[in-house]
Design an enzyme around this catalytic site. Sequence first.
Site, PDB file in Angstrom:
ATOM      1  N   GLY A   1       3.528   6.446  -9.999  1.00 23.63           N
ATOM      2  CA  GLY A   1       4.331   5.736 -10.979  1.00 23.63           C
ATOM      3  C   GLY A   1       3.494   5.424 -12.209  1.00 23.63           C
ATOM      4  O   GLY A   1       3.958   5.506 -13.330  1.00 23.63           O
ATOM      5  N   ALA A   2       2.228   5.052 -11.950  1.00 22.19           N
ATOM      6  CA  ALA A   2       1.326   4.709 -13.043  1.00 22.19           C
ATOM      7  C   ALA A   2      -0.096   4.686 -12.502  1.00 22.19           C
ATOM      8  O   ALA A   2      -0.297   4.632 -11.293  1.00 22.19           O
ATOM      9  CB  ALA A   2       1.675   3.340 -13.628  1.00 22.19           C
TER      10      ALA A   2
ATOM     11  N   GLU B   1      -4.148   3.052 -13.325  1.00 21.31           N
ATOM     12  CA  GLU B   1      -4.829   1.983 -14.072  1.00 21.31           C
ATOM     13  C   GLU B   1      -6.130   2.407 -14.749  1.00 21.31           C
ATOM     14  O   GLU B   1      -7.020   1.559 -14.909  1.00 21.31           O
ATOM     15  CB  GLU B   1      -5.126   0.837 -13.101  1.00 21.31           C
ATOM     16  CG  GLU B   1      -6.177   1.140 -12.005  1.00 21.31           C
ATOM     17  CD  GLU B   1      -5.563   1.618 -10.699  1.00 21.31           C
ATOM     18  OE1 GLU B   1      -4.440   2.152 -10.727  1.00 21.31           O
ATOM     19  OE2 GLU B   1      -6.219   1.464  -9.653  1.00 21.31           O
ATOM     20  N   ASN B   2      -6.286   3.666 -15.166  1.00 17.29           N
ATOM     21  CA  ASN B   2      -7.523   4.074 -15.849  1.00 17.29           C
ATOM     22  C   ASN B   2      -7.936   3.010 -16.862  1.00 17.29           C
ATOM     23  O   ASN B   2      -7.113   2.561 -17.656  1.00 17.29           O
ATOM     24  CB  ASN B   2      -7.304   5.388 -16.589  1.00 17.29           C
ATOM     25  CG  ASN B   2      -6.576   6.409 -15.759  1.00 17.29           C
ATOM     26  OD1 ASN B   2      -7.025   6.767 -14.686  1.00 17.29           O
ATOM     27  ND2 ASN B   2      -5.417   6.848 -16.231  1.00 17.29           N
TER      28      ASN B   2
ATOM     29  N   HIS C   1      -4.976  -4.611 -12.478  1.00 17.40           N
ATOM     30  CA  HIS C   1      -6.054  -3.730 -12.015  1.00 17.40           C
ATOM     31  C   HIS C   1      -7.234  -3.662 -12.980  1.00 17.40           C
ATOM     32  O   HIS C   1      -8.336  -3.298 -12.579  1.00 17.40           O
ATOM     33  CB  HIS C   1      -5.536  -2.297 -11.888  1.00 17.40           C
ATOM     34  CG  HIS C   1      -4.914  -1.965 -10.569  1.00 17.40           C
ATOM     35  ND1 HIS C   1      -5.481  -2.302  -9.370  1.00 17.40           N
ATOM     36  CD2 HIS C   1      -3.786  -1.270 -10.266  1.00 17.40           C
ATOM     37  CE1 HIS C   1      -4.711  -1.832  -8.384  1.00 17.40           C
ATOM     38  NE2 HIS C   1      -3.682  -1.212  -8.903  1.00 17.40           N
TER      39      HIS C   1
ATOM     40  N   HIS D   1       1.301  -4.857 -12.947  1.00 12.70           N
ATOM     41  CA  HIS D   1       0.477  -4.330 -11.854  1.00 12.70           C
ATOM     42  C   HIS D   1      -0.763  -3.616 -12.408  1.00 12.70           C
ATOM     43  O   HIS D   1      -1.893  -3.908 -12.009  1.00 12.70           O
ATOM     44  CB  HIS D   1       1.345  -3.357 -11.040  1.00 12.70           C
ATOM     45  CG  HIS D   1       0.652  -2.697  -9.893  1.00 12.70           C
ATOM     46  ND1 HIS D   1       0.944  -2.984  -8.583  1.00 12.70           N
ATOM     47  CD2 HIS D   1      -0.305  -1.747  -9.862  1.00 12.70           C
ATOM     48  CE1 HIS D   1       0.205  -2.237  -7.793  1.00 12.70           C
ATOM     49  NE2 HIS D   1      -0.571  -1.474  -8.545  1.00 12.70           N
ATOM     50  N   GLU D   2      -0.543  -2.714 -13.343  1.00 11.78           N
ATOM     51  CA  GLU D   2      -1.659  -1.909 -13.853  1.00 11.78           C
ATOM     52  C   GLU D   2      -2.656  -2.765 -14.634  1.00 11.78           C
ATOM     53  O   GLU D   2      -3.863  -2.533 -14.581  1.00 11.78           O
ATOM     54  CB  GLU D   2      -1.139  -0.772 -14.737  1.00 11.78           C
ATOM     55  CG  GLU D   2      -0.152   0.173 -14.043  1.00 11.78           C
ATOM     56  CD  GLU D   2      -0.650   0.719 -12.727  1.00 11.78           C
ATOM     57  OE1 GLU D   2      -1.865   0.868 -12.557  1.00 11.78           O
ATOM     58  OE2 GLU D   2       0.204   0.966 -11.841  1.00 11.78           O
TER      59      GLU D   2
END
Length: 1005
Positions: A337-338, A340-341, A377, A373-374
Site C-alpha cells: 500500500g505504501a 516508509e523510505n 515509521h 502510518h508511514e
Amino acid sequence: MRVVVLFGLLLIAAIGMAVEELKTEEGGRWWYAPSRKAPLYEHKYQGIRNQLVRAAARQGEDMRLPTDVLPTSYTIRLLPFIEVGNFTTDGYIEILVECKKATSSISMNAAALTIDTESITVVDNENNTPFEVVSLIDQQTEREIITINLKTSLVDGKTYKISMKFVSILNDELRGFYRSTYEENGVTKYLAISQMEAPDARRAFPCFDEPNMKAVFTIIVGYKNDTMSAISNMPVNKTEPIENMPGYMWNHFDPSVKMSSYLVAMMVSEFVSETSNSSFSPGIVYKIWARPSFRNQTAYSADIGPKILTDYAKNYFLIDFPLPKMDMAAIPDFAAGAMENWGLVTYREADLLYDPKRSSASAKQRVAAIIAHELAHQWFGDYVTMDWWNVLWLNEGFASYMEYPGTEYVEPGFEMNEQFTVTDLHYVFGIDALESSRPIDFQVNTPDEINQMFDAISYEKGSCIIRMCANFLGEPVFRRGVTRYLNAHAYGNTVQQDLWKALQEQAGIDKIVLPDTVEKIMETWTRQMGFPVINVTRSYNANNGATASQQRFLLRKNPNSTDTNVYKWWVPLTYTNNFSAPAESSWLPGSAESIQISRLPGSSSDWIIFNVGQEGYYRVIYDERNLNMIREQLMKSHTVISKKNRAQILDDYLNMARANLTSYVSAMELTRYLTNEHDYAPWTAASVALDYIDVMFYGLLDEKDWKDYMTGLVIPLYNHVKYTESASDVHLTVFTRSQAVYWACGKLNISDCVQNADRDYHAWMANDANELSPNLRRLISCTAIADGSRPEWKFGFDKYVNSTLPNEKTELLRAITCTVNVTILNEMLVMMITNNSDIRLQDASTLFSNIAANPVGHQVAMDFLTNRWNETSAYFGGFQGFGGGTMARLFRSLCNRVNTQAKLNQLKKLRSDHPAELGSSKSVSQGMEVAEANVLWVQQHYDTIVNWLKSQQSAATTQPTVATTPSTVATTPSTASSVYLDNFSTLIMVVLAGFWSLTRFCSFP
Ligand SMILES: [Zn+2]
C-alpha cells in the site's frame, strides 16, 4: 525447514480465517490484508515465491551474512534506461567497509545482478593499496550472496573500499529498482521506482542487505533531462551532464543519515510535484508527486502530510524530523500500500490521492491513516530499526497503532478511537484464534520467511498489544517511554527487550506500580501465540467478589493436536459497573490459572463488565446471571454501556458460540437489542458475525425466518440513518449508512432501499452528470445491477472499463459481479480467460472470487471451473508470475459459501480430479477444512438457531416498518434479489473496516 512449513500454514490460515469469518476470499477481506500485501504479492509472484520456498528449504540460516566485514558508507551511481527494449540499469558502487575480524573473503547480498567481475577492486582506504582479487563466488541464485575472495587477509579494525560495476534489470516485478507504467493522452509512459523492503535492495545494487548493517548512502542517479526528473531520500546537491550522453544528467544527492538498506529509495519519472504550504512544516520542503493528470488529487495529502509529520509526530516523539525534505509519491504499479523510505515515502495511487468530489469518505480516511502510518515509521522504523525481521512487529505494530491517533489529530471528526477494536482487534482475533497462528516474535531467515512476517500478527496484533501496554502504563507514561527508547537507540537497531527496558525505566520514574517487569508481562504476549478468554464467575454474596480464570481461546480444538504448551498470560483485568466512572483493575498473573477478586464495584444486583474499552487483548465470558443482567441493560437502555463494550460483547459472544464455549441462544439473545442500536462500532461487530450466519443459512429451508429476524433488526437502523445522505452527516454516520444499506439493499431486499438504488442508478445511466454518491457508489451499483438486467450491467461494465479513478474502478469491478443473470455471469468468466478482453489479467482472479461470493454466481463459478478447467489453467499458466498457484486460488475462493453436503461433495470431486494442481496445495486443504467446518456448523447450530428464531416470531408483536424515503414502500424480505447481496460481502468491509477498501499497506507486497 520447520519454520517454512509453519509459515506456509500460517499464511493460509490467516487468509482462510479471514475468509471463514467474512465469507469471501478475494471478494472479502483479502484487500484489507493481514497481509495487506501478502495476497497481492502471492498473486503476482507465486512462481517466484515457490522458487524461494524451495531455496529456503535448502538454505535456512545459510542466507545470513557473516559479520566480519561491515559497511559504513556507500556511493551508488545508477543510470536507468527507461526504454522499451532496453529496461536495464547501469550501476557502479563504492562501499567503505570496516573489518571487524580478519578475513580474506567479503560476502554481501546480490540478486539478479550481472556483475562485471573484472571491475571489482578492494583497496586499503588509507593508502589506496589494492588487494589481489582471487575469485568471485557468485551464489545469487541459491543464496542471494556474492563472495569476493582475496589473496591476502584484511586486518581487523581497518577500513577498506570495495568497488564494482554491475547491470540490473529494470524489472516489472515491483521490487528492487523496477519500472511502472501508466497512460497519458493515449501514450504509455514509464517510470523507474524502487521498493527495497523486505530484502530487495540487493536487486538494485550489491549491498549488506540486513537491517542492522546500517550505513550512510550517497546516491547519484542519471536521467533524461528534457522530460524526466530524479529524486531520492535526500535533496539534490549537484547536477551535471553525463559525459558522452547528450540530454542526460546526473543528480548527486546529499549523503543520507545512517540507515538500513531497505529504506533506500529513488525515482526517475515525468511526474509533477505539488509543494505543501511551508508554514505547515518549517524548515522542511514537503512535496507530493504524481503523474501529471492526477495533480489535482494531491491537495489533501499536501495538506495533512506536513501537519502529521511536524505537528503531530514530532510532538508525539519529541524528536525533530532529521531530514531537510520529505517527498511522497503516488506510484501506478505498487505491490504494497505504501513504503516508509526515509524522506521519500511511496504509495499506491489510491492510497495517496484523493478527489474531493469523487472519492468516498472511506477513501479519505484510508489516505489519512496510511500517511499517519508511514510518517510514524520515520521515527519508529527508520530512526530506530528492528535488529532483525523476527521483531518486525516493533516497526509495524507501532506504526499501525499510530494510524489512529495520527489520523485523529488531523481529522478529529473521524472518531478513530471508536474504530480501533472493530477494525484491528476483532479482525486479528479471527486469525489468532487458530491453532496455526504464530507468536509475534518468530525466528526467520530466508527472504520468503521474512516476506511472510508482513501479516496480521505483526500489524494488527502488534498494534493491539501496544495499545494494551499504553493503557496499563498510562498513555503519557507510555509516550515518554517511547521517546526514551528512541533517544537511547537513535540511528541504531533494537530487539524488543530494548523497548521493555525503556518503558520499565519510565514506569519507575513516573512511579507506576506493576505486578512484574514490563518485559515479563509483555513477553507472555509476544513469545506465545493466541490469546485468552477470561471466564468471570461472580459470588453474588455480600462481598460481591468474583473468580477470573484464563484459558486459550481456540475457534476449534483439534483433537489430534500435538501442542503441549501451557498457555498463560499476564492479563490486565479492568472492570466496571458504571461507564461514567474510572474502571477498577487487577492483574491475572502469567503463572496463575485464576484469581479471586475480593470485591467488585457496585452490588451483586448490578451487572459487571470486564475489559473496559476492550483495551486488553482477550475475550470475556460471564456466568449466566451476570450475562442476563447485561442483556437486560442492553434492552432497557443500551447507551449506559459504552459503544466499544457493546461491540465487544457482541463480538465475544457470537464468536464464543462458534467456538462452542457458549450457546447460540445466549449469543442471539444479545442481538435483540440491536433494534435500538444506531452506532457504528456495535453494528460493525454484529454485522460481521451475523453475516457468517447469513451465508450459512443461504438456500436452507428456514432461511426466511432468518431474513425476517434480520429485517426486524435492520429496519430501525435504516430508518435512523436513512438512505439519503445529508450535509450534516458526521463521518461515522456515513459508514453506518453503508452498513444499513448493505443489509437493507444487499441482503434483505427491503424495497425502499432497492427502489432508491434503482432510481439513482438509472438517473446515472440517463445522464453522466447524475453521478452516484461516492459513499454509496458500490452498494447502489451492486443493487441496481442485481435487480436489473443486461442494460444495467452493461452500463456498469462500461464504467468499469473506462474509469480513471482507482477507487471507482475497484468498486465497479465488484458491482458488475452482483448480477444474478447466469448468462452474463458466464460471459464474464469467459472474458476472464480471454486474451485482450476488457477484464485485465491483473483483475481476473478477483473477478472470479467476486462471482464465487455471489450466491447465484457461486454455483456458476463452480461449474465453470469444473467444465473449463484446462482452458482456465492454460490461460493463467501462461502468465509469468501467476504460475501454478492461481488454480488453487480460484478453487479456494469456492470454499467459503459451501454449506451443504452436496456442494461439499462437488468440491471434493473437483479437487480429486486435479491432483497435480490441487493435491498438494495447503491453501486448498485449508479451504476444504473451511467448507467441511461450514457443513458441520450447519449440523451443530442450524436447528438451535431456527428454533430460537421461531420462538422470537411467536413472541414478536409486529415487525417494524420502513419510513419510506421519498415514496411508499413496504418491507418485503425475500430471497429473490437478496441473492446478490452476499457478493457485496466485500462491503462488509465498509461495515467492518470502514475504510480499508483495498489492500492496505506498508512496506511491501
Ligand atoms: Zn508499516
